[in-house]
Structure formats: C-alpha cells, structure tokens
Design an enzyme around this catalytic site. Structure first.
Site, PDB file in Angstrom:
ATOM      1  N   ILE A  30      39.909 -26.549 -16.874  1.00 49.44           N
ATOM      2  CA  ILE A  30      41.209 -25.901 -16.671  1.00 49.44           C
ATOM      3  C   ILE A  30      41.244 -24.536 -17.339  1.00 49.44           C
ATOM      4  CG2 ILE A  30      43.687 -26.105 -17.101  1.00 49.44           C
ATOM      5  CD1 ILE A  30      43.336 -29.170 -16.968  1.00 49.44           C
ATOM      6  N   ASP A  75      35.387 -21.853 -27.839  1.00 53.08           N
ATOM      7  CA  ASP A  75      34.745 -23.079 -27.379  1.00 53.08           C
ATOM      8  C   ASP A  75      33.521 -23.307 -28.244  1.00 53.08           C
ATOM      9  OD1 ASP A  75      33.730 -25.257 -25.691  1.00 53.08           O
ATOM     10  OD2 ASP A  75      34.949 -24.412 -24.100  1.00 53.08           O
ATOM     11  N   ASN A  76      32.805 -24.420 -27.965  1.00 51.80           N
ATOM     12  CA  ASN A  76      31.504 -24.575 -28.610  1.00 51.80           C
ATOM     13  C   ASN A  76      30.396 -24.027 -27.727  1.00 51.80           C
ATOM     14  OD1 ASN A  76      31.620 -26.568 -26.655  1.00 51.80           O
ATOM     15  ND2 ASN A  76      30.609 -28.135 -27.900  1.00 51.80           N
ATOM     16  N   LYS A  98      29.112 -21.966 -20.217  1.00 50.11           N
ATOM     17  CA  LYS A  98      29.344 -20.540 -20.451  1.00 50.11           C
ATOM     18  C   LYS A  98      28.807 -19.711 -19.300  1.00 50.11           C
ATOM     19  CE  LYS A  98      28.558 -16.841 -23.837  1.00 50.11           C
ATOM     20  NZ  LYS A  98      27.980 -16.495 -25.148  1.00 50.11           N
ATOM     21  N   SER A 156      48.848 -34.898 -22.153  1.00 43.41           N
ATOM     22  CA  SER A 156      48.240 -35.635 -21.038  1.00 43.41           C
ATOM     23  C   SER A 156      49.171 -36.725 -20.528  1.00 43.41           C
ATOM     24  CB  SER A 156      46.924 -36.275 -21.494  1.00 43.41           C
ATOM     25  OG  SER A 156      46.414 -37.150 -20.504  1.00 43.41           O
ATOM     26  N   TYR A 170      41.944 -41.767 -26.324  1.00 45.79           N
ATOM     27  CA  TYR A 170      42.255 -40.405 -25.861  1.00 45.79           C
ATOM     28  C   TYR A 170      43.764 -40.231 -25.696  1.00 45.79           C
ATOM     29  CZ  TYR A 170      43.152 -36.675 -22.534  1.00 45.79           C
ATOM     30  OH  TYR A 170      43.678 -35.579 -21.897  1.00 45.79           O
ATOM     31  N   ASN A 228      46.627 -35.908 -12.925  1.00 47.39           N
ATOM     32  CA  ASN A 228      45.238 -35.921 -12.456  1.00 47.39           C
ATOM     33  C   ASN A 228      44.875 -34.564 -11.854  1.00 47.39           C
ATOM     34  OD1 ASN A 228      45.973 -38.889 -12.615  1.00 47.39           O
ATOM     35  ND2 ASN A 228      43.807 -39.019 -12.091  1.00 47.39           N
ATOM     36  N   LYS A 236      31.869 -32.108 -15.957  1.00 45.05           N
ATOM     37  CA  LYS A 236      32.598 -33.201 -16.590  1.00 45.05           C
ATOM     38  C   LYS A 236      31.985 -34.570 -16.332  1.00 45.05           C
ATOM     39  CE  LYS A 236      37.130 -33.063 -16.571  1.00 45.05           C
ATOM     40  NZ  LYS A 236      37.456 -33.017 -18.010  1.00 45.05           N
ATOM     41  N   HIS A 254      33.644 -36.292  -6.984  1.00 46.84           N
ATOM     42  CA  HIS A 254      32.672 -37.362  -6.762  1.00 46.84           C
ATOM     43  C   HIS A 254      32.598 -37.746  -5.288  1.00 46.84           C
ATOM     44  CE1 HIS A 254      31.659 -37.905 -10.935  1.00 46.84           C
ATOM     45  NE2 HIS A 254      32.932 -38.082 -11.270  1.00 46.84           N
ATOM     46  N   PHE A 269      37.294 -47.773  -5.906  1.00 49.32           N
ATOM     47  CA  PHE A 269      37.486 -49.015  -6.629  1.00 49.32           C
ATOM     48  C   PHE A 269      38.359 -49.968  -5.815  1.00 49.32           C
ATOM     49  CE2 PHE A 269      36.926 -46.955 -11.063  1.00 49.32           C
ATOM     50  CZ  PHE A 269      35.575 -47.268 -11.042  1.00 49.32           C
TER      51      PHE A 269
END
Length: 322
Positions: free
Chosen positions: A11, A31-32, A38, A114, A141, A169, A178, A187, A201
């Site tokens: 995002i 960020d890391n 990146k 969230s 989470y 979502n 991700k 997916h 599912f």
C-alpha cells in the site's frame, strides 16, 4: 517533506506513486528495504531520502521541522504469525513511538489499523470508537492493531490531526512480494495463468455455500485516494473504516478474474486448512458512513472495475506500470 513508513511495501509504495502524481516529490521513505521490494516497488518513484526503520527516530529528531505529514503504514501483517513478541515490537511499540513523536513535534498522522480488529464480526463492522475496547480479534496480528487503537484513544496527548484506518481486504499492484498474504486476486491470476484453473476454499459453515464466503474487497487506488483526502482535510480526527462498503463473494472475485483474463471459468474447491478454520471470517463489510460524513464523496471501484484494471493493466503486462 512527507514521511511514508513501510514505503517499499504494497500500500505504501502505491501511496508514494499517488503522491508523486499530485506533485509531492519531497518524500522520505522508511523501511527495512529488502532489495526486491526496493528495486521493484520504489523503482522510478521520486523520493527525497531513504531512511532505515531502525534509525528513523534519530532522523526525525534532526529533521522534524521539515516534516509536514507522516503516513505510518509499515507493519508486520502476517495473520498466520503467532509470535506475539514480533507484533509487540513492530506493530504496537513502534507505532507508539511514532505517535509520541508526532505529539512532540506537532506532525499530523495517518496510521494503518485493520479490519482484522473486528474478529468474527459479532459486534458488526461499524467504526464506532466506543466498541473498540470490546472487539475480539482472531489472531495476534488483529490483537496488535486493536491494542494500538485502544491505546491511541486513551491518550491525552494526541497529534493535532490523526486518523487510524481500518483497512479491509486491499488488493492491487505491488503486492507480489507478500507471498501467501497477497490478495486472492493475485493468487487467482497466477493459478489461472499456470493451470487454466483456480482453487477456492470450501465452506465449513452451514450458512455459506462453497465460494459464497464474503469479503469487503477494496482496490488500493481507493485506499491511497482516501489517504490523500485525509492529508488535505486535517480535521475530524479518529478511527475510520476503509473498505468499499460492499461485501462480495469469492466466487464473484474468481469469475471476474477469469473474465478479465479472457479465460473460461474453471474453479475447484479445497478444504480450508484445519488450523485456519476456527479463525476464518465468512463475512466482512465496512460501514463507510463515518468517512462519508466528513466529506469523502468519491465513488469506490466496484469489484468488476478493480479486478479488470488490476489484471489487465498490471498483472498481464510484462512489467508493472504505476
């Protein structure tokens, strides 16, 4: 300068693009910075400075006078991670430090909460702040996000403007990194491309047929437009839902993905893994009245519009164009 944390992620990198489109180019990205994110998600973006998340607060202490706004979207978002210490470190305590810095330096703040905070939805999906302490998320989470919302509401010291956004979502470009936490659309596209079919599912709930589980799917372009609105609005602080406002089935999502790809539908069902069944949400739908009430009047992408744009303009081309 505008600060965006988690900037190499999904995002946040889309927000950097949207800021650039609006001619905001003095952006400090935090960020890391894994190499892949990146090089892909921030490639071609106009950025003033890259700051590692571990040194961000030292940087802010030196540069706060130039910072106009902070979007704190960085977080650990893996709903299958059950190590609470990870979430305490990255989601709860880091966010507290961001909040306190914004209070000290009088910097307006938008942060990511969230829809996972709503848990099974027994209390509904209304962003009424009075029910937030009563919510029971289904995983660590969600707990970490709800714990921070509760903490923020309890504070006497607050930024002069702040907003927490309960993302539902979210799907769209720049989520490729991700893995299993990427959207079902991502997916589905890859399964259809590889096999000509996809799996959903199976339902394990008597009130929902297979494929009829429902989610509020919100396109990332809408998410970043709301972020832009709040940056320019800077009043009516509080916690807001951010979904499309319309629950849709996974079956509809799948059929729209097939259609956008020009492939005949071929859908199979598989059992939901047993370790996920007890914590599985069968329905989510954001009540968007609160955000609308403060003046956000732009229509949201329908699922049909969002899937078509994402698949045909981002997933199908050889390279992302955003």
């Amino acid at each position: 300068m505008i600060v965006v944390t988690g900037a190499a992620g999904f995002i946040s990198s889309c927000l950097v693009s949207r800021l650039n489109q609006a001619n905001f180019n003095d952006i400090v990205v935090v960020d890391n910075f894994s190499v892949a994110k990146k090089e892909n998600n921030l490639k071609g973006k106009k950025v003033k400075e890259f700051v590692d998340r571990d040194t961000f607060f030292e940087w802010l202490d030196k540069n706060y006078e130039e910072v106009e706004f902070i979007f704190h979207l960085g977080a650990r978002t893996d709903t299958t991670e059950f190590n609470k210490d990870v979430f305490d470190l990255l989601n709860l305590n880091y966010s507290k430090k961001v909040w306190n810095a914004c209070c000290e330096y009088q910097i307006p703040l938008v942060y990511a909460s969230s829809a996972a905070t709503y848990g099974s939805g027994t209390l509904g999906y209304n962003d009424d702040e009075s029910i937030i302490p009563l919510l029971k998320p289904l995983n660590p989470y969600g707990d970490s996000k709800n714990d921070f919302d509760i903490w923020a509401l309890e504070q006497t010291a607050k930024p002069f403007f702040w907003a927490g956004l309960k993302f539902f979502n979210v799907y769209g470009p720049n989520e490729y990194h991700k893995g299993k936490m990427a959207s079902v659309i991502f997916h589905a596209y890859n399964q259809i491309k590889e096999k000509g079919s996809m799996k959903l599912f199976r339902s394990h709930h008597p009130d929902f047929a297979d494929g009829e589980q429902m989610r509020d799917f919100v396109y990332v372009k809408d998410v970043v437009d709301v972020c832009m609105f709040l940056m320019q609005h800077r009043k009516n602080s509080g916690i807001y839902n951010l979904g499309s406002g319309k629950a849709r089935t996974f079956m509809a999502l799948a059929l729209n993905t097939f259609e956008a790809m020009g492939v005949e539908p071929n859908i199979e069902f598989m059992d939901t893994p047993e370790n996920l069944r007890d914590n599985y949400q069968y329905f989510t739908e954001a009540n968007m009245n609160k955000l609308r009430s403060i003046g956000y009047d732009k229509p949201f992408y329908t699922l049909e519009e969002g899937v078509k744009d994402y698949v045909q303009n981002y997933l199908m081309p050889a390279e992302y164009i955003n």
